[in-house]
Design a protein around this motif. Structure first.
Motif, PDB file in Angstrom:
ATOM      1  N   GLY A  29       0.818  -1.209   0.000  1.00 29.94           N
ATOM      2  CA  GLY A  29       0.000   0.000   0.000  1.00 29.94           C
ATOM      3  C   GLY A  29       0.845   1.250   0.000  1.00 29.94           C
ATOM      4  O   GLY A  29       1.963   1.295  -0.518  1.00 29.94           O
ATOM      5  N   GLY A  30       0.341   2.310   0.606  1.00 33.55           N
ATOM      6  CA  GLY A  30       1.018   3.585   0.618  1.00 33.55           C
ATOM      7  C   GLY A  30       0.045   4.697   1.006  1.00 33.55           C
ATOM      8  O   GLY A  30      -1.010   4.429   1.602  1.00 33.55           O
ATOM      9  N   PRO A  31       0.426   5.945   0.705  1.00 40.41           N
ATOM     10  CA  PRO A  31       1.513   6.358  -0.174  1.00 40.41           C
ATOM     11  C   PRO A  31       2.873   6.461   0.530  1.00 40.41           C
ATOM     12  O   PRO A  31       2.961   6.926   1.665  1.00 40.41           O
ATOM     13  N   TYR A  32       3.893   6.006  -0.172  1.00 42.90           N
ATOM     14  CA  TYR A  32       5.262   6.162   0.269  1.00 42.90           C
ATOM     15  C   TYR A  32       5.864   7.416  -0.369  1.00 42.90           C
ATOM     16  O   TYR A  32       5.474   7.825  -1.472  1.00 42.90           O
ATOM     17  N   THR A  33       6.828   7.960   0.328  1.00 42.23           N
ATOM     18  CA  THR A  33       7.633   9.060  -0.212  1.00 42.23           C
ATOM     19  C   THR A  33       9.089   8.626  -0.197  1.00 42.23           C
ATOM     20  O   THR A  33       9.586   8.108   0.817  1.00 42.23           O
ATOM     21  N   VAL A  34       9.768   8.804  -1.326  1.00 44.86           N
ATOM     22  CA  VAL A  34      11.174   8.411  -1.455  1.00 44.86           C
ATOM     23  C   VAL A  34      11.986   9.659  -1.789  1.00 44.86           C
ATOM     24  O   VAL A  34      11.715  10.336  -2.793  1.00 44.86           O
ATOM     25  N   THR A  35      12.966   9.939  -0.949  1.00 47.34           N
ATOM     26  CA  THR A  35      13.802  11.124  -1.146  1.00 47.34           C
ATOM     27  C   THR A  35      15.235  10.685  -1.413  1.00 47.34           C
ATOM     28  O   THR A  35      15.780   9.840  -0.694  1.00 47.34           O
TER      29      THR A  35
ATOM     30  N   THR B 216      18.054  17.839  -4.129  1.00 52.15           N
ATOM     31  CA  THR B 216      17.309  16.695  -3.598  1.00 52.15           C
ATOM     32  C   THR B 216      16.085  16.417  -4.468  1.00 52.15           C
ATOM     33  O   THR B 216      15.381  17.346  -4.875  1.00 52.15           O
ATOM     34  N   GLU B 217      15.845  15.143  -4.743  1.00 53.42           N
ATOM     35  CA  GLU B 217      14.665  14.764  -5.527  1.00 53.42           C
ATOM     36  C   GLU B 217      13.773  13.870  -4.680  1.00 53.42           C
ATOM     37  O   GLU B 217      14.246  12.953  -3.991  1.00 53.42           O
ATOM     38  N   THR B 218      12.473  14.129  -4.752  1.00 56.41           N
ATOM     39  CA  THR B 218      11.500  13.390  -3.954  1.00 56.41           C
ATOM     40  C   THR B 218      10.431  12.794  -4.859  1.00 56.41           C
ATOM     41  O   THR B 218       9.845  13.506  -5.687  1.00 56.41           O
ATOM     42  N   ALA B 219      10.197  11.505  -4.690  1.00 63.95           N
ATOM     43  CA  ALA B 219       9.109  10.821  -5.399  1.00 63.95           C
ATOM     44  C   ALA B 219       7.979  10.603  -4.402  1.00 63.95           C
ATOM     45  O   ALA B 219       8.186   9.998  -3.344  1.00 63.95           O
ATOM     46  N   THR B 220       6.811  11.114  -4.716  1.00 64.70           N
ATOM     47  CA  THR B 220       5.663  10.983  -3.817  1.00 64.70           C
ATOM     48  C   THR B 220       4.568  10.142  -4.465  1.00 64.70           C
ATOM     49  O   THR B 220       4.592   9.888  -5.669  1.00 64.70           O
ATOM     50  N   GLY B 221       3.626   9.724  -3.644  1.00 65.25           N
ATOM     51  CA  GLY B 221       2.499   8.948  -4.172  1.00 65.25           C
ATOM     52  C   GLY B 221       2.891   7.571  -4.648  1.00 65.25           C
ATOM     53  O   GLY B 221       2.285   7.025  -5.574  1.00 65.25           O
ATOM     54  N   VAL B 222       3.902   6.972  -4.021  1.00 63.91           N
ATOM     55  CA  VAL B 222       4.359   5.635  -4.402  1.00 63.91           C
ATOM     56  C   VAL B 222       3.534   4.594  -3.643  1.00 63.91           C
ATOM     57  O   VAL B 222       3.527   4.579  -2.409  1.00 63.91           O
ATOM     58  N   PHE B 223       2.849   3.729  -4.370  1.00 65.79           N
ATOM     59  CA  PHE B 223       2.057   2.660  -3.760  1.00 65.79           C
ATOM     60  C   PHE B 223       2.689   1.313  -4.107  1.00 65.79           C
ATOM     61  O   PHE B 223       3.037   1.057  -5.267  1.00 65.79           O
ATOM     62  N   LEU B 224       2.829   0.460  -3.102  1.00 64.48           N
ATOM     63  CA  LEU B 224       3.505  -0.820  -3.274  1.00 64.48           C
ATOM     64  C   LEU B 224       2.480  -1.948  -3.368  1.00 64.48           C
ATOM     65  O   LEU B 224       1.490  -1.979  -2.636  1.00 64.48           O
ATOM     66  N   THR B 225       2.781  -2.895  -4.250  1.00 65.16           N
ATOM     67  CA  THR B 225       1.879  -4.009  -4.525  1.00 65.16           C
ATOM     68  C   THR B 225       2.460  -5.294  -3.960  1.00 65.16           C
ATOM     69  O   THR B 225       3.666  -5.532  -4.037  1.00 65.16           O
ATOM     70  N   LEU B 226       1.589  -6.123  -3.417  1.00 64.12           N
ATOM     71  CA  LEU B 226       1.988  -7.382  -2.800  1.00 64.12           C
ATOM     72  C   LEU B 226       2.852  -8.224  -3.734  1.00 64.12           C
ATOM     73  O   LEU B 226       2.478  -8.502  -4.868  1.00 64.12           O
ATOM     74  N   GLY B 227       4.032  -8.617  -3.236  1.00 65.83           N
ATOM     75  CA  GLY B 227       4.910  -9.496  -3.988  1.00 65.83           C
ATOM     76  C   GLY B 227       5.618  -8.850  -5.156  1.00 65.83           C
ATOM     77  O   GLY B 227       6.304  -9.536  -5.923  1.00 65.83           O
ATOM     78  N   GLN B 228       5.478  -7.544  -5.303  1.00 68.07           N
ATOM     79  CA  GLN B 228       6.069  -6.860  -6.453  1.00 68.07           C
ATOM     80  C   GLN B 228       7.220  -5.959  -6.024  1.00 68.07           C
ATOM     81  O   GLN B 228       7.301  -5.525  -4.867  1.00 68.07           O
ATOM     82  N   ASN B 229       8.083  -5.677  -6.980  1.00 71.35           N
ATOM     83  CA  ASN B 229       9.204  -4.771  -6.773  1.00 71.35           C
ATOM     84  C   ASN B 229       8.905  -3.482  -7.527  1.00 71.35           C
ATOM     85  O   ASN B 229       8.883  -3.467  -8.754  1.00 71.35           O
ATOM     86  N   THR B 230       8.620  -2.425  -6.809  1.00 66.59           N
ATOM     87  CA  THR B 230       8.381  -1.126  -7.433  1.00 66.59           C
ATOM     88  C   THR B 230       9.728  -0.439  -7.613  1.00 66.59           C
ATOM     89  O   THR B 230      10.415  -0.122  -6.633  1.00 66.59           O
ATOM     90  N   ALA B 231      10.112  -0.221  -8.879  1.00 63.21           N
ATOM     91  CA  ALA B 231      11.436   0.328  -9.197  1.00 63.21           C
ATOM     92  C   ALA B 231      11.318   1.799  -9.592  1.00 63.21           C
ATOM     93  O   ALA B 231      10.445   2.172 -10.385  1.00 63.21           O
TER      94      ALA B 231
ATOM     95  N   GLY C 100      19.566  24.800  -5.268  1.00 62.32           N
ATOM     96  CA  GLY C 100      18.932  25.312  -4.065  1.00 62.32           C
ATOM     97  C   GLY C 100      17.451  25.042  -3.995  1.00 62.32           C
ATOM     98  O   GLY C 100      16.752  25.605  -3.155  1.00 62.32           O
ATOM     99  N   LYS C 101      16.934  24.186  -4.875  1.00 54.96           N
ATOM    100  CA  LYS C 101      15.506  23.873  -4.827  1.00 54.96           C
ATOM    101  C   LYS C 101      15.314  22.360  -4.734  1.00 54.96           C
ATOM    102  O   LYS C 101      16.201  21.574  -5.039  1.00 54.96           O
ATOM    103  N   LEU C 102      14.118  21.990  -4.324  1.00 57.38           N
ATOM    104  CA  LEU C 102      13.743  20.587  -4.169  1.00 57.38           C
ATOM    105  C   LEU C 102      12.899  20.159  -5.358  1.00 57.38           C
ATOM    106  O   LEU C 102      11.891  20.801  -5.675  1.00 57.38           O
ATOM    107  N   ASN C 103      13.317  19.118  -6.047  1.00 54.03           N
ATOM    108  CA  ASN C 103      12.541  18.586  -7.168  1.00 54.03           C
ATOM    109  C   ASN C 103      11.599  17.500  -6.665  1.00 54.03           C
ATOM    110  O   ASN C 103      11.995  16.638  -5.884  1.00 54.03           O
TER     111      ASN C 103
END
Length: 767
Positions: free
Chosen positions: A78-84, A92-107, A117-120
């Motif tokens: 499930g999620g949402p996960y945030t990856v920074t 710095t780059e941030t991926a938001t709204g990451v949802f994980l599925t059972l038995g799967q590898n979300t790449a 000086g800004k955050l992506n």
């Protein structure tokens, strides 16, 4: 950046090999991985990764490997996960709204630009779970959203399993890839959720038509037909992995109810009106989830009940007013009354009604789950689920002979019984991500099954009454319900240890499972009238002349003595496995490994006991006993498959005291996943390997429970658990519209197949 030295690596392997705990590791978590690169596409080793799921209290930090990659296993679905992702000198780059599925590898593919000086921020949405580098063979994932949105009438998980392309409903559960439903493996939060003994239904609660877990408690489901991951086993059909919901920092709850009755049932066929049986059906329940302590301790609870009343049958006895109606049986009402009155007058026996009676079905199911985020490295989960289910049923409609109720044969209500299923399951799972390189998942589960039948009848012989040599009226005791008891205890322990290296993820694991069975089955407990039929005229005369008096006395004395046949059996399996997931290139992964499974039979824990009974049914004060069973040394005439005479008895070819040798079965597997264009639009995948599965253990138990001539059963000394070789090739293609087309071709071949042989068949007498 942490890199393991050889001494630590060997030490880890040594420790993992000693953690030989559970049985067939099943999927309960998801994996998050990725690679961090600069704008030129060069990997950034040592980049800092932060993975958070705020509502679930998950906050993990790690650094990328020498090739810029990172892997985070054992994550909650499930999620949402945030990856920074951050790196000195880069934004710095941030991926938001990451949802994980059972038995799967979300790449994730994270690109860092020179520091400004800004955050992506990158918002991840609409990601297809089909394009996944852990997907090799055919599989189907059912998300929480699909469970909420897809229609279901029975509120059964089976309604969702049917969307798997190779699924087909059968009388014996859902068949996947053409295999018997008993060859599937169901898991709930990693616990084996089958009916291990395998009577009547492959899943718990099947004998009472109860769903063992509420849909409202299920988060995600995964159906694997050909997973070339050696941690998954226990099936030669499909592995069905289900995970339940967990609580979070946000309090949430649901209350629901469903109702229907016979008023909405059709009552005509081709314009002809039918008698519609009674129907009154209610399902309702609630769920609650939240935090006991924010970010640390979460709970989820669910309770559901089903209450249903059904008319036993639309068929009625024939009388002067209903002859010729569609639902009128050939059985005369006057004959049914005559039988009931005769038994009442002679023995005081109550048959119960013969029509317009009802059966009730009741079940209660519950689940309680705690998730404790111990710290950033360790998470502990505890799950308890239970089922208390019962269903009233008539005498088996066709066992031994035709028994109705139908157009030919009718039965009295008191010839039926109530089936009772009870289940309690306790599971513990510890997920650990020690650092960037080492992780572990340990699981322990204990499940108790208690099944029994409660007959409606008072102690009485089984009566099969015929007319014109065809089964006509069924009265007396339900023969399969004479002290019919089944106790099952299942212990499962497992440990999977991961070593994450650049381009390689090693898995070393082992498992142990043990099933204990106690079964009491007394088909002839009230005598052998169960196999005989008598014409109605003869029957009525025999009742009047007292020819059944001794049979009735025998049945009553057997119940009064309360001494019955029991047998006990313990089986198990110990497994060990090793696997490497090799990222050959950024768009090509090769998975290869080997699994070793050894069947365990524990002959010293097997036993048989049956009371000696006097001619009047009273207990004679002694038992016939044997361990693992009573030796059969009768001088039987037996032949092997080639027509050669064989002998039975201890040490002979046919020896019911000999348990199988339990040789180690080796299951090598190889799978691949190729993202052809590297943009997740065309994916070629496949693999080949061996799969070892369970089977209904009653098939082995029959050799312990049936030692005597007439029912004599033996399990071959070289018997092996079912094993198939399954190969799969599949292609996933994403259209410009976003629709994904998938095609799979699979080939399965039995290596070890179940077979029953009658050694009592004589040689041919002619051509």
């Amino acid at each position: 950046m942490h890199q393991p030295n050889l001494t630590k690596l060997l030490g880890s392997l040594f420790i993992a090999c000693f953690l030989l705990l559970k049985a067939q590791a099943q999927v309960t978590t998801a994996t998050l991985s990725g690679i961090v690169k600069n704008e030129a596409g060069q990997p950034l080793p040592g980049a800092t990764i932060r993975v958070t799921f705020a509502d679930a209290g998950i906050n993990k930090g790690l650094v990328t490997k020498s090739d810029g990659s990172f892997v985070v296993p054992n994550l909650r679905v499930g999620g949402p996960y945030t990856v920074t992702a951050s790196y000195t000198g880069f934004a710095t780059e941030t991926a938001t709204g990451v949802f994980l599925t059972l038995g799967q590898n979300t790449a994730l593919d994270l690109r860092l630009s020179e520091s400004t000086g800004k955050l992506n921020e990158v918002v991840i949405s609409g990601r297809s779970t089909i394009f996944n580098d852990q997907r090799t063979g055919a599989s189907t994932n059912i998300s929480a959203q699909q469970i909420r949105q897809l229609p279901t009438i029975s509120r059964s998980a089976d309604d969702y399993l049917r969307i798997t392309p190779s699924a087909s409903p059968t009388y014996n559960g859902i068949s996947f890839a053409g295999r018997n439903g008993q060859y599937n493996n169901f898991s709930l939060d990693g616990a084996v959720f089958n009916n291990p003994f395998g009577l009547d239904a492959p899943a718990p609660g099947g004998q009472t038509n109860a769903q063992p877990i509420s849909l409202d408690a299920i988060d995600q489901i995964q159906i694997n037909i050909a997973p070339y991951d050696v941690t998954q086993s226990g099936f030669t059909g499909a592995g069905v992995n289900t995970v339940t919901k967990s609580g979070s920092n946000k309090f949430a709850g649901t209350v629901y109810a469903f109702y229907r009755n016979d008023a909405i049932s059709g009552d005509k066929i081709d314009g002809q009106k039918l008698k519609v049986p009674t129907l009154d059906h209610f399902q309702g329940g609630f769920s609650l989830g939240g935090a006991i302590k924010k970010d640390k301790l979460f709970y989820f609870v669910n309770f559901e009940t089903e209450q249903r009343t059904d008319g036993a049958s639309a068929y009625v006895a024939r009388n002067n007013s209903n002859a010729g109606d569609v639902t009128t049986s050939r059985v005369l009402e006057s004959d049914l009354v005559a039988v009931s009155d005769a038994l009442s007058d002679r023995f005081g026996y109550v048959t119960g009604p013969y029509q317009d009676y009802e059966y009730k079905r009741k079940n209660y199911k519950w689940l309680a789950k705690l998730d404790w985020v111990i710290n950033s490295k360790h998470t502990l989960s505890f799950t308890y689920n239970g089922l208390d289910a019962s269903q009233e049923k008539g005498a088996h409609p066709n066992a031994i002979n035709r028994r109705g109720p139908d157009a030919i044969t009718l039965q009295f209500r008191n010839s039926g019984y109530k089936m009772i299923n009870k289940l309690h399951s306790f599971g513990l799972e510890l997920k650990s991500n020690f650092n960037d390189t080492y992780s572990n998942k340990f699981r322990a589960v204990f499940t108790s099954f208690r099944d029994k039948r409660d007959p409606f009848s008072s102690p009485f012989p089984v009566l099969n009454i015929t007319k014109y040599n065809v089964p006509y009226i069924v009265a007396g005791y339900e023969p399969f319900s004479i002290n019919n008891r089944l106790n099952q205890d299942a212990l499962q322990l497992t440990d999977n240890f991961n070593i994450i290296l650049p381009k390689h993820t090693l898995t070393i694991g082992a498992s142990y499972e043990q099933f204990k069975f106690g079964n009491s089955f007394n088909l002839t407990g009230f005598g052998f009238t169960v196999f005989s039929g008598v014409d109605i005229a003869t029957f009525l005369n025999n009742v009047q002349t007292g020819q059944y008096d001794a049979n009735v006395t025998y049945a009553k004395n057997r119940v009064a003595a309360d001494q019955w046949t029991w047998y006990y059996l313990t089986v198990g399996q110990a497994s060990a496995y090793l696997q490497d997931e090799f990222s050959v290139a950024s768009n090509f992964k090769l998975t290869y490994g080997v699994r070793f499974d050894k069947a365990l039979y524990f002959p010293s824990k097997a036993s048989y006991s049956s009371p000696n009974v006097n001619q009047d049914g009273t207990f004679a004060g002694s038992f016939v006993t044997g361990s693992p069973t009573v030796p059969n040394a009768d001088n039987l005439t037996l032949f092997d498959e080639n027509g050669n005479p064989v002998k039975n008895g201890p040490g002979q070819t046919i020896d019911n005291t000999s348990t199988p040798s339990g040789k180690i079965l080796v299951s090598p597997r190889l799978g691949f996943n190729w993202d052809i264009k590297g943009d997740k639009t065309v994916q070629l995948r496949g693999g080949t390997g061996l799969f070892t599965g369970r089977f209904p253990f009653v098939w082995v138990g029959n050799a312990i429970g049936n030692p005597f001539t007439g029912y004599y059963n033996v399990t071959a000394h070289n018997f092996k658990w079912p094993q198939i070789w399954r190969s799969n090739i599949g292609l996933d293609y994403k259209l410009p519209t976003g629709t994904v087309l998938t095609g799979d071709f699979a080939y399965s071949k039995d290596i070890n197949s179940m077979m029953v042989r009658d050694f009592g068949l004589g040689t041919p007498t002619g051509t």
